[in-house]
Design an enzyme around this catalytic site. Structure first.
Site, PDB file in Angstrom:
ATOM      1  CE1 TYR A 171      -8.513  18.225  24.333  1.00  0.00           C
ATOM      2  CE2 TYR A 171     -10.609  17.163  24.850  1.00  0.00           C
ATOM      3  CZ  TYR A 171      -9.572  18.019  25.199  1.00  0.00           C
ATOM      4  OH  TYR A 171      -9.606  18.676  26.397  1.00  0.00           O
ATOM      5  CG  HIS A 218      -3.394   1.824   6.156  1.00  0.00           C
ATOM      6  ND1 HIS A 218      -4.740   2.098   6.275  1.00  0.00           N
ATOM      7  CD2 HIS A 218      -3.310   0.590   5.583  1.00  0.00           C
ATOM      8  CE1 HIS A 218      -5.437   1.083   5.770  1.00  0.00           C
ATOM      9  NE2 HIS A 218      -4.594   0.161   5.364  1.00  0.00           N
ATOM     10  CG  HIS A 252      -8.853  -0.872   3.591  1.00  0.00           C
ATOM     11  ND1 HIS A 252      -8.225  -0.684   2.375  1.00  0.00           N
ATOM     12  CD2 HIS A 252      -7.869  -1.283   4.425  1.00  0.00           C
ATOM     13  CE1 HIS A 252      -6.954  -0.987   2.472  1.00  0.00           C
ATOM     14  NE2 HIS A 252      -6.697  -1.343   3.720  1.00  0.00           N
ATOM     15  CG  HIS A 270      -6.382  -2.885   8.647  1.00  0.00           C
ATOM     16  ND1 HIS A 270      -5.858  -4.044   8.114  1.00  0.00           N
ATOM     17  CD2 HIS A 270      -6.160  -1.920   7.725  1.00  0.00           C
ATOM     18  CE1 HIS A 270      -5.336  -3.795   6.927  1.00  0.00           C
ATOM     19  NE2 HIS A 270      -5.501  -2.504   6.670  1.00  0.00           N
ATOM     20  CD  GLU A 298      -3.076  -1.158   2.038  1.00  0.00           C
ATOM     21  OE1 GLU A 298      -4.198  -0.999   1.543  1.00  0.00           O
ATOM     22  OE2 GLU A 298      -2.854  -1.290   3.238  1.00  0.00           O
TER      23      GLU A 298
END
Length: 213
Positions: A120, A93, A160, A95, A74
């Protein structure tokens, strides 16, 4: 910081994310910008829990591998953000549980998938747009992310997970953690009557703290 320092910092923070359950198995990837404008990227099929600083993939902004293991499949998504958001110093990135669950919901507002529950969230993220589903590593995913990157430091990837950037790796990870906590709050509150910040509150935070919104 030197390249050695940055490699060690990436390893330490990645392990912290793993130990606290933001990443499992070999999911997710991290990149950061080195002083010479090349990138360190976590290798393909690697775990945040046991990264080797000497095996991190070292690539150019054109994707050429200079040393280390093969980069995450990726990495083009990371390159798209660096190219469209040039002040970015690092990208995470994930999950992570609640953000991935959020990415699977129907009826999300593609311009902003989370309400402004806390100051925040507004200060660190501002808005969380959605890109449609593409398989991991698909060049079209990088293109879709790149189109939003100049205006957003976090983007939800349908079915994703999420990709989040920051001025440096600590900033990127703090942004990602705040975002995951906001998603957790959303799932805990969504069946209840809850308050959000109003537009005046959001505008004030955006002005005072120059948030990512």
């Amino acid at each position: 910081m030197t390249e050695f320092d940055l490699r060690e910092q990436l390893i330490t923070l990645a392990r912290s994310i793993f130990m606290r359950g933001y990443s499992s198995g070999s999911s997710g990837n991290i990149s950061l910008m080195l002083p010479d404008q090349t990138l360190l990227v976590t290798p393909t099929n690697s775990s945040f829990g046991d990264l080797d600083p000497n095996r991190l993939s070292h690539i150019t902004m054109e994707g050429e591998r200079l040393s280390g293991d093969l980069p995450s499949k990726e990495y083009p998504m990371h390159l798209a953000i660096y190219q469209h958001r040039p002040h970015t110093g690092a990208i995470v990135h994930l999950h992570s549980h609640y953000l991935t669950a959020l990415s699977c919901l129907q009826g999300l507002d593609p311009k902003n998938c989370l309400p402004p529950l806390t100051p925040y969230y507004v200060m660190r993220v501002g808005q969380l747009p959605l890109v449609p589903y593409f398989r991991p590593g698909d060049p079209q995913l990088g293109e879709a992310v790149g189109k939003l990157a100049s205006r957003h430091n976090a983007i939800l990837l349908a079915n994703h997970g999420v990709i989040v950037c920051g001025a440096n790796i600590r900033d990127a990870i703090f942004n990602a953690e705040e975002l995951e906590e906001t998603a957790r709050l959303y799932f805990q509150l969504h069946s209840m009557n809850y308050n959000t910040l109003n537009q005046q509150n959001v505008d004030e935070l955006t002005t005072v703290f120059k948030s990512a919104r």
